[in-house]
Design a protein around this motif. Sequence first.
Motif: not given
Length: 231
Positions: A111, A114, A157-158, A161, A164, A170, A173-174
């Motif tokens: 993070e 990110l 948080h999505y 993602l 970016t 993405i 991260g998911k």
Amino acid sequence: MTFSIDKISLSRTISSEIVLIIKDNLLRGVLKPGDKLPTEKELMEQFGVSRTPVREAIKILEAIGVIQIKRGEGMFITNNLSQFTLNPLIFSLIMHSNNMEQLIEFRQHFEVLLMNMIITNGQKDISRIEEVYQSQEERMNSDLSPEELADIDLEFHYAVLEATNNPFVIEIGKTIYEIIKPNMIHFKHSSNIERTLKTHNFYLELLRGNIDFNSGTVVQQMIKNNEEMVK
């Protein structure tokens, strides 16, 4: 349908082994997009395991888009397998998902990455992140179930993602968030909700440029926030 199954390794969790077996059958062409999978009971019999690891494996496979569950019809291999669905890195994260402590550590630094990616992008657009945060302020309340609050939390948080604009980031991260989700705080008191919103607001202030990302204390604060969110 009978899977090609080698002996299940005890070096990984049983659910992770089941995920790996299904992935290998996809790669070898034993399973194809659109194929219907055996029922939960049939999978238990084929793998020789209890119901719990089968359900855990199904949740993981559904979360990463390998299978689709159609109510009243059964489980199917999705027709929309992306180039990332069977990515070795994605599956490596899943295979190591039983080591939650190290996964949380990875998320902490992920993070930070990110934030840095978005901040250093001169054309950054954080309007969607701001929109999600405002929605969270309105929707988060102590009457919601822990699962509902976790879903609302992850929306933020999505959105980060997506900001970016990097498909690799993405997808990875998911996967991280789906694996960590069961271990996230179950919000039962208003103080938990307030802490979540405070953390998200901190991220927003970073992205707005109101907090200096290059400050040595910022990274430490982000890591601390992540540690609190999954205790």
